[in-house]
Design a protein around this motif. Structure first.
Motif, PDB file in Angstrom:
ATOM      1  N   UNK A  54     -43.521  29.237  15.125  1.00  0.00           N
ATOM      2  CA  UNK A  54     -43.519  28.835  16.536  1.00  0.00           C
ATOM      3  C   UNK A  54     -43.150  27.361  16.701  1.00  0.00           C
ATOM      4  N   UNK A  55     -42.201  27.116  17.593  1.00  0.00           N
ATOM      5  CA  UNK A  55     -41.763  25.752  17.862  1.00  0.00           C
ATOM      6  C   UNK A  55     -40.566  25.303  17.060  1.00  0.00           C
ATOM      7  N   UNK A  56     -40.192  26.048  16.009  1.00  0.00           N
ATOM      8  CA  UNK A  56     -39.005  25.691  15.233  1.00  0.00           C
ATOM      9  C   UNK A  56     -37.763  25.761  16.117  1.00  0.00           C
ATOM     10  N   UNK A  57     -36.830  24.827  15.894  1.00  0.00           N
ATOM     11  CA  UNK A  57     -35.587  24.810  16.661  1.00  0.00           C
ATOM     12  C   UNK A  57     -34.473  25.387  15.793  1.00  0.00           C
ATOM     13  N   UNK A  58     -33.969  26.555  16.188  1.00  0.00           N
ATOM     14  CA  UNK A  58     -32.935  27.269  15.448  1.00  0.00           C
ATOM     15  C   UNK A  58     -31.591  27.135  16.133  1.00  0.00           C
ATOM     16  N   UNK A  59     -30.565  26.768  15.353  1.00  0.00           N
ATOM     17  CA  UNK A  59     -29.186  26.826  15.818  1.00  0.00           C
ATOM     18  C   UNK A  59     -28.572  28.121  15.311  1.00  0.00           C
ATOM     19  N   UNK A  60     -28.157  28.980  16.242  1.00  0.00           N
ATOM     20  CA  UNK A  60     -27.500  30.248  15.886  1.00  0.00           C
ATOM     21  C   UNK A  60     -26.001  30.076  16.117  1.00  0.00           C
ATOM     22  N   UNK A  61     -25.241  30.052  15.034  1.00  0.00           N
ATOM     23  CA  UNK A  61     -23.792  29.877  15.107  1.00  0.00           C
ATOM     24  C   UNK A  61     -23.139  31.258  15.104  1.00  0.00           C
ATOM     25  N   UNK A  62     -22.230  31.475  16.067  1.00  0.00           N
ATOM     26  CA  UNK A  62     -21.661  32.811  16.231  1.00  0.00           C
ATOM     27  C   UNK A  62     -22.686  33.736  16.859  1.00  0.00           C
ATOM     28  N   UNK A  63     -23.332  33.244  17.904  1.00  0.00           N
ATOM     29  CA  UNK A  63     -24.483  33.939  18.501  1.00  0.00           C
ATOM     30  C   UNK A  63     -24.096  35.156  19.323  1.00  0.00           C
ATOM     31  N   UNK A  64     -22.799  35.302  19.662  1.00  0.00           N
ATOM     32  CA  UNK A  64     -22.394  36.427  20.488  1.00  0.00           C
ATOM     33  C   UNK A  64     -23.108  36.420  21.829  1.00  0.00           C
ATOM     34  N   UNK A  65     -23.672  37.553  22.203  1.00  0.00           N
ATOM     35  CA  UNK A  65     -24.370  37.665  23.489  1.00  0.00           C
ATOM     36  C   UNK A  65     -25.845  37.295  23.384  1.00  0.00           C
ATOM     37  N   UNK A 130     -25.171  35.106  11.289  1.00  0.00           N
ATOM     38  CA  UNK A 130     -25.260  36.490  10.849  1.00  0.00           C
ATOM     39  C   UNK A 130     -23.914  37.173  11.044  1.00  0.00           C
ATOM     40  N   UNK A 131     -23.247  37.458   9.922  1.00  0.00           N
ATOM     41  CA  UNK A 131     -21.948  38.144   9.930  1.00  0.00           C
ATOM     42  C   UNK A 131     -20.924  37.415  10.792  1.00  0.00           C
ATOM     43  N   UNK A 132     -20.960  36.084  10.746  1.00  0.00           N
ATOM     44  CA  UNK A 132     -20.055  35.282  11.569  1.00  0.00           C
ATOM     45  C   UNK A 132     -19.260  34.264  10.767  1.00  0.00           C
ATOM     46  N   UNK A 133     -19.789  33.832   9.635  1.00  0.00           N
ATOM     47  CA  UNK A 133     -19.144  32.747   8.883  1.00  0.00           C
ATOM     48  C   UNK A 133     -17.765  33.139   8.386  1.00  0.00           C
ATOM     49  N   UNK A 134     -17.547  34.438   8.179  1.00  0.00           N
ATOM     50  CA  UNK A 134     -16.266  34.928   7.676  1.00  0.00           C
ATOM     51  C   UNK A 134     -15.132  34.823   8.695  1.00  0.00           C
ATOM     52  N   UNK A 135     -15.453  34.491   9.943  1.00  0.00           N
ATOM     53  CA  UNK A 135     -14.425  34.327  10.974  1.00  0.00           C
ATOM     54  C   UNK A 135     -13.965  32.873  11.120  1.00  0.00           C
ATOM     55  N   UNK A 136     -14.534  31.958  10.357  1.00  0.00           N
ATOM     56  CA  UNK A 136     -14.230  30.535  10.498  1.00  0.00           C
ATOM     57  C   UNK A 136     -13.362  30.096   9.322  1.00  0.00           C
ATOM     58  N   UNK A 137     -12.181  29.537   9.585  1.00  0.00           N
ATOM     59  CA  UNK A 137     -11.207  29.283   8.519  1.00  0.00           C
ATOM     60  C   UNK A 137     -11.646  28.284   7.447  1.00  0.00           C
ATOM     61  N   UNK A 138     -12.221  27.151   7.829  1.00  0.00           N
ATOM     62  CA  UNK A 138     -12.535  26.087   6.878  1.00  0.00           C
ATOM     63  C   UNK A 138     -14.033  26.084   6.584  1.00  0.00           C
ATOM     64  N   UNK A 139     -14.445  26.818   5.555  1.00  0.00           N
ATOM     65  CA  UNK A 139     -15.878  26.948   5.270  1.00  0.00           C
ATOM     66  C   UNK A 139     -16.490  25.653   4.766  1.00  0.00           C
ATOM     67  N   UNK A 140     -15.754  24.896   3.981  1.00  0.00           N
ATOM     68  CA  UNK A 140     -16.270  23.633   3.486  1.00  0.00           C
ATOM     69  C   UNK A 140     -16.576  22.676   4.644  1.00  0.00           C
ATOM     70  N   UNK A 141     -15.664  22.604   5.600  1.00  0.00           N
ATOM     71  CA  UNK A 141     -15.871  21.728   6.757  1.00  0.00           C
ATOM     72  C   UNK A 141     -17.075  22.199   7.571  1.00  0.00           C
ATOM     73  N   UNK A 177      -9.840  43.620   8.272  1.00  0.00           N
ATOM     74  CA  UNK A 177      -9.669  42.383   9.040  1.00  0.00           C
ATOM     75  C   UNK A 177      -8.846  42.593  10.303  1.00  0.00           C
ATOM     76  N   UNK A 178      -8.769  43.830  10.775  1.00  0.00           N
ATOM     77  CA  UNK A 178      -7.877  44.166  11.894  1.00  0.00           C
ATOM     78  C   UNK A 178      -8.334  43.588  13.227  1.00  0.00           C
ATOM     79  N   UNK A 179      -9.591  43.135  13.336  1.00  0.00           N
ATOM     80  CA  UNK A 179     -10.077  42.631  14.621  1.00  0.00           C
ATOM     81  C   UNK A 179      -9.849  41.126  14.780  1.00  0.00           C
ATOM     82  N   UNK A 180      -9.259  40.464  13.775  1.00  0.00           N
ATOM     83  CA  UNK A 180      -8.998  39.038  13.900  1.00  0.00           C
ATOM     84  C   UNK A 180      -9.009  38.340  12.558  1.00  0.00           C
ATOM     85  N   UNK A 181      -9.248  37.033  12.579  1.00  0.00           N
ATOM     86  CA  UNK A 181      -9.231  36.256  11.343  1.00  0.00           C
ATOM     87  C   UNK A 181     -10.461  36.559  10.487  1.00  0.00           C
ATOM     88  N   UNK A 182     -10.237  36.753   9.180  1.00  0.00           N
ATOM     89  CA  UNK A 182     -11.310  36.934   8.213  1.00  0.00           C
ATOM     90  C   UNK A 182     -11.022  36.061   6.993  1.00  0.00           C
TER      91      UNK A 182
END
Length: 267
Positions: A54-65, A130-141, A177-182
Protein backbone atom coordinates in the motif's frame (compact mmCIF):
# COMPACT_ATOMS: atom_id res chain seq x y z
CA UNK A 1 4.50 0.95 -35.35
CA UNK A 2 1.40 2.20 -37.17
CA UNK A 3 -0.02 -1.31 -37.65
CA UNK A 4 0.14 -1.97 -33.94
CA UNK A 5 -1.44 1.38 -33.11
CA UNK A 6 -4.28 0.83 -35.58
CA UNK A 7 -5.08 -2.63 -34.21
CA UNK A 8 -5.04 -1.46 -30.62
CA UNK A 9 -7.13 1.59 -31.48
CA UNK A 10 -9.81 -0.79 -32.75
CA UNK A 11 -9.49 -2.93 -29.62
CA UNK A 12 -9.67 -0.07 -27.13
CA UNK A 13 -12.45 1.78 -28.93
CA UNK A 14 -14.79 -1.15 -28.22
CA UNK A 15 -13.15 -2.23 -24.97
CA UNK A 16 -16.11 -1.39 -22.73
CA UNK A 17 -18.72 -3.04 -24.94
CA UNK A 18 -20.77 -5.91 -23.53
CA UNK A 19 -19.41 -8.30 -26.18
CA UNK A 20 -15.76 -7.41 -25.42
CA UNK A 21 -16.30 -7.86 -21.68
CA UNK A 22 -18.05 -11.21 -22.21
CA UNK A 23 -15.22 -12.48 -24.43
CA UNK A 24 -12.55 -11.37 -21.93
CA UNK A 25 -14.36 -13.22 -19.15
CA UNK A 26 -14.41 -16.38 -21.26
CA UNK A 27 -10.73 -16.03 -22.19
CA UNK A 28 -9.20 -14.96 -18.86
CA UNK A 29 -11.64 -16.36 -16.31
CA UNK A 30 -11.48 -13.11 -14.34
CA UNK A 31 -11.80 -9.96 -16.44
CA UNK A 32 -9.58 -7.20 -15.02
CA UNK A 33 -9.54 -5.28 -18.29
CA UNK A 34 -6.38 -6.96 -19.57
CA UNK A 35 -5.34 -7.22 -23.19
CA UNK A 36 -2.22 -9.37 -22.95
CA UNK A 37 -1.27 -12.88 -21.88
CA UNK A 38 -1.72 -12.23 -18.16
CA UNK A 39 -4.31 -13.23 -15.57
CA UNK A 40 -5.44 -11.66 -12.30
CA UNK A 41 -3.57 -14.36 -10.37
CA UNK A 42 -0.39 -13.72 -12.32
CA UNK A 43 -0.68 -9.96 -11.75
CA UNK A 44 -0.90 -10.44 -8.00
CA UNK A 45 2.08 -12.79 -8.10
CA UNK A 46 4.11 -10.24 -10.05
CA UNK A 47 3.19 -7.52 -7.54
CA UNK A 48 4.38 -9.72 -4.68
CA UNK A 49 7.67 -10.43 -6.45
CA UNK A 50 8.14 -6.69 -6.99
CA UNK A 51 7.62 -5.98 -3.29
CA UNK A 52 4.63 -3.71 -3.92
CA UNK A 53 2.61 -2.65 -0.88
CA UNK A 54 0.00 0.00 0.00
CA UNK A 55 1.26 3.42 -1.02
CA UNK A 56 3.88 2.17 -3.48
CA UNK A 57 4.07 4.26 -6.66
CA UNK A 58 4.05 2.02 -9.76
CA UNK A 59 4.84 3.15 -13.29
CA UNK A 60 3.04 0.88 -15.78
CA UNK A 61 4.65 1.20 -19.21
CA UNK A 62 2.45 0.04 -22.08
CA UNK A 63 -0.57 0.25 -19.80
CA UNK A 64 -3.16 -0.02 -22.57
CA UNK A 65 -6.62 0.70 -21.18
CA UNK A 66 -5.32 0.50 -17.61
CA UNK A 67 -7.23 -2.55 -16.38
CA UNK A 68 -4.41 -4.49 -14.67
CA UNK A 69 -2.94 -1.32 -13.13
CA UNK A 70 -6.32 -0.33 -11.70
CA UNK A 71 -6.77 -3.88 -10.44
CA UNK A 72 -3.53 -3.52 -8.46
CA UNK A 73 -4.54 -0.07 -7.25
CA UNK A 74 -7.78 -1.52 -5.85
CA UNK A 75 -6.42 -4.76 -4.38
CA UNK A 76 -3.12 -3.50 -2.95
CA UNK A 77 -3.65 0.23 -2.57
CA UNK A 78 -1.01 1.43 -5.04
CA UNK A 79 -0.55 4.83 -6.60
CA UNK A 80 -0.43 4.35 -10.35
CA UNK A 81 1.05 6.25 -13.26
CA UNK A 82 0.38 4.61 -16.62
CA UNK A 83 1.86 5.42 -20.02
CA UNK A 84 0.97 4.15 -23.49
CA UNK A 85 1.30 5.41 -27.06
CA UNK A 86 -2.32 4.61 -27.88
CA UNK A 87 -4.63 7.56 -27.23
CA UNK A 88 -7.80 5.45 -27.27
CA UNK A 89 -6.33 3.22 -24.57
CA UNK A 90 -5.38 6.19 -22.39
CA UNK A 91 -8.84 7.73 -22.72
CA UNK A 92 -10.36 4.38 -21.70
CA UNK A 93 -7.93 4.09 -18.77
CA UNK A 94 -8.68 7.53 -17.33
CA UNK A 95 -12.41 6.98 -17.82
CA UNK A 96 -12.15 3.69 -15.92
CA UNK A 97 -10.15 5.35 -13.12
CA UNK A 98 -12.85 7.99 -12.74
CA UNK A 99 -15.62 5.39 -12.72
CA UNK A 100 -13.80 3.35 -10.04
CA UNK A 101 -13.20 6.38 -7.83
CA UNK A 102 -9.44 6.02 -8.27
CA UNK A 103 -8.65 9.18 -10.23
CA UNK A 104 -6.87 10.68 -7.21
CA UNK A 105 -4.14 8.00 -7.33
CA UNK A 106 -4.28 6.60 -10.86
CA UNK A 107 -3.21 8.80 -13.78
CA UNK A 108 -2.64 7.70 -17.35
CA UNK A 109 -0.78 9.67 -20.03
CA UNK A 110 -0.35 9.26 -23.78
CA UNK A 111 3.37 8.90 -24.43
CA UNK A 112 5.79 7.31 -26.88
CA UNK A 113 7.41 4.95 -24.39
CA UNK A 114 10.44 4.53 -26.60
CA UNK A 115 11.70 8.02 -25.71
CA UNK A 116 12.29 10.16 -22.64
CA UNK A 117 9.66 10.13 -19.88
CA UNK A 118 8.52 13.48 -18.39
CA UNK A 119 9.29 12.47 -14.79
CA UNK A 120 12.07 13.33 -12.38
CA UNK A 121 14.78 10.81 -11.56
CA UNK A 122 13.84 8.46 -8.72
CA UNK A 123 10.09 9.10 -9.09
CA UNK A 124 8.89 5.50 -8.77
CA UNK A 125 9.12 2.58 -6.38
CA UNK A 126 8.55 0.09 -9.18
CA UNK A 127 8.14 -0.17 -12.95
CA UNK A 128 6.15 -2.85 -14.74
CA UNK A 129 5.77 -3.77 -18.42
CA UNK A 130 3.51 -6.72 -19.15
CA UNK A 131 3.90 -8.07 -22.70
CA UNK A 132 4.82 -4.59 -23.93
CA UNK A 133 8.61 -4.29 -23.99
CA UNK A 134 8.80 -6.28 -27.23
CA UNK A 135 7.06 -3.43 -29.08
CA UNK A 136 9.79 -0.87 -28.29
CA UNK A 137 12.71 -0.77 -30.76
CA UNK A 138 15.64 0.37 -28.57
CA UNK A 139 15.62 -1.81 -25.44
CA UNK A 140 18.92 -0.54 -24.11
CA UNK A 141 17.69 3.06 -24.25
CA UNK A 142 14.42 2.10 -22.57
CA UNK A 143 16.10 0.15 -19.75
CA UNK A 144 18.51 3.04 -19.17
CA UNK A 145 15.57 5.45 -18.88
CA UNK A 146 13.67 3.14 -16.53
CA UNK A 147 16.78 2.84 -14.35
CA UNK A 148 16.78 6.64 -14.07
CA UNK A 149 13.11 6.75 -13.09
CA UNK A 150 13.43 4.23 -10.26
CA UNK A 151 14.42 5.14 -6.73
CA UNK A 152 17.37 3.31 -5.19
CA UNK A 153 16.17 -0.18 -4.29
CA UNK A 154 13.23 0.07 -6.69
CA UNK A 155 12.24 -2.89 -8.83
CA UNK A 156 11.68 -3.44 -12.54
CA UNK A 157 9.51 -6.35 -13.60
CA UNK A 158 8.61 -7.13 -17.19
CA UNK A 159 7.50 -9.99 -19.37
CA UNK A 160 9.01 -10.63 -22.78
CA UNK A 161 6.66 -12.93 -24.72
CA UNK A 162 8.90 -13.42 -27.77
CA UNK A 163 12.15 -14.92 -26.48
CA UNK A 164 13.50 -17.25 -29.13
CA UNK A 165 13.94 -20.71 -27.60
CA UNK A 166 13.70 -22.95 -30.65
CA UNK A 167 13.62 -23.08 -34.42
CA UNK A 168 11.19 -20.52 -35.88
CA UNK A 169 10.58 -20.04 -39.61
CA UNK A 170 10.38 -16.70 -41.39
CA UNK A 171 6.67 -17.33 -42.04
CA UNK A 172 6.04 -17.94 -38.33
CA UNK A 173 7.96 -14.81 -37.35
CA UNK A 174 5.87 -12.80 -39.83
CA UNK A 175 2.60 -14.21 -38.46
CA UNK A 176 3.63 -13.63 -34.82
CA UNK A 177 4.60 -10.01 -35.56
CA UNK A 178 1.71 -9.24 -37.93
CA UNK A 179 0.12 -6.65 -35.61
CA UNK A 180 3.10 -4.27 -35.71
CA UNK A 181 6.70 -3.87 -34.61
CA UNK A 182 8.22 -6.71 -32.55
CA UNK A 183 11.73 -7.14 -31.16
CA UNK A 184 12.64 -10.81 -30.82
CA UNK A 185 15.35 -11.69 -28.30
CA UNK A 186 17.59 -14.74 -27.92
CA UNK A 187 17.85 -16.38 -24.51
CA UNK A 188 20.28 -14.58 -22.21
CA UNK A 189 20.06 -11.20 -23.95
CA UNK A 190 17.59 -9.65 -21.51
CA UNK A 191 19.80 -10.58 -18.56
CA UNK A 192 22.85 -9.11 -20.28
CA UNK A 193 21.09 -5.84 -21.09
CA UNK A 194 19.72 -5.41 -17.57
CA UNK A 195 23.18 -5.79 -16.06
CA UNK A 196 24.74 -3.47 -18.66
CA UNK A 197 22.16 -0.78 -17.78
CA UNK A 198 23.14 -0.90 -14.11
CA UNK A 199 20.44 -3.19 -12.71
CA UNK A 200 20.97 -6.01 -10.29
CA UNK A 201 19.44 -9.04 -12.00
CA UNK A 202 17.20 -10.77 -9.44
CA UNK A 203 15.77 -13.61 -11.50
CA UNK A 204 13.46 -14.82 -14.23
CA UNK A 205 10.54 -17.22 -14.56
CA UNK A 206 9.18 -19.10 -17.55
CA UNK A 207 5.55 -18.00 -17.87
CA UNK A 208 4.93 -19.31 -21.38
CA UNK A 209 2.03 -21.47 -20.20
CA UNK A 210 -0.21 -18.41 -19.86
CA UNK A 211 0.49 -17.33 -23.44
CA UNK A 212 -0.35 -20.83 -24.68
CA UNK A 213 -3.54 -21.08 -22.64
CA UNK A 214 -4.81 -17.57 -23.27
CA UNK A 215 -4.14 -17.69 -27.01
CA UNK A 216 -6.12 -20.93 -27.14
CA UNK A 217 -8.90 -19.16 -25.25
CA UNK A 218 -8.91 -16.30 -27.76
CA UNK A 219 -9.24 -18.76 -30.64
CA UNK A 220 -12.17 -20.55 -29.01
CA UNK A 221 -13.97 -17.36 -28.00
CA UNK A 222 -13.51 -15.57 -31.31
CA UNK A 223 -14.76 -18.61 -33.24
CA UNK A 224 -17.77 -18.81 -30.90
CA UNK A 225 -18.62 -15.13 -31.39
CA UNK A 226 -17.59 -15.04 -35.05
CA UNK A 227 -20.66 -13.39 -36.53
CA UNK A 228 -20.92 -10.68 -33.88
CA UNK A 229 -17.22 -9.88 -34.17
CA UNK A 230 -17.36 -9.66 -37.95
CA UNK A 231 -20.30 -7.24 -37.66
CA UNK A 232 -18.33 -5.20 -35.12
CA UNK A 233 -14.84 -5.09 -36.64
CA UNK A 234 -15.11 -6.38 -40.21
CA UNK A 235 -14.18 -9.68 -41.81
CA UNK A 236 -10.51 -8.89 -42.54
CA UNK A 237 -9.83 -7.68 -39.00
CA UNK A 238 -11.52 -10.78 -37.63
CA UNK A 239 -9.42 -13.09 -39.83
CA UNK A 240 -6.18 -11.22 -39.00
CA UNK A 241 -6.82 -11.45 -35.26
CA UNK A 242 -7.61 -15.16 -35.44
CA UNK A 243 -4.50 -15.81 -37.53
CA UNK A 244 -2.38 -13.95 -34.95
CA UNK A 245 -3.83 -15.98 -32.06
CA UNK A 246 -3.10 -19.22 -33.92
CA UNK A 247 0.52 -18.11 -34.42
CA UNK A 248 0.92 -17.30 -30.73
CA UNK A 249 -0.57 -20.61 -29.67
CA UNK A 250 1.48 -22.71 -32.09
CA UNK A 251 4.80 -21.12 -31.13
CA UNK A 252 4.21 -20.89 -27.37
CA UNK A 253 2.70 -24.35 -26.92
CA UNK A 254 5.67 -25.88 -28.77
CA UNK A 255 8.16 -23.90 -26.66
CA UNK A 256 9.85 -22.32 -29.66
CA UNK A 257 8.91 -18.76 -28.66
CA UNK A 258 8.80 -18.38 -24.89
CA UNK A 259 7.37 -15.81 -22.50
CA UNK A 260 9.67 -14.98 -19.59
CA UNK A 261 9.22 -12.74 -16.56
CA UNK A 262 12.34 -10.75 -15.63
CA UNK A 263 12.89 -9.11 -12.25
CA UNK A 264 15.67 -6.60 -11.58
CA UNK A 265 16.53 -4.03 -8.92
CA UNK A 266 18.18 -0.62 -8.99
CA UNK A 267 21.12 -0.68 -6.62
Amino acid sequence: MSGRKDRYKTTYSSFTSELSARIRSEVFGEDIGQNSWTTAKEQIGFAEKSGLRPGSHLLEVGCGSGGPALFLARTIGLTITGADINEAGIIAANTAADAAGLADRAKFICLDCGGKFPFASGSFDAVQLIDAINHIPDRMALLTELHRLLRSGGTLLYTDPVVVTGAVSSEEIAARSSIGFFLFMPEGENERMLKQCGFEFVGKENVTSNAAAISAGWITAREKWRQQLIESEGLESYKDSLRFSHAVHTLSSSGRLSRYMYLARKL
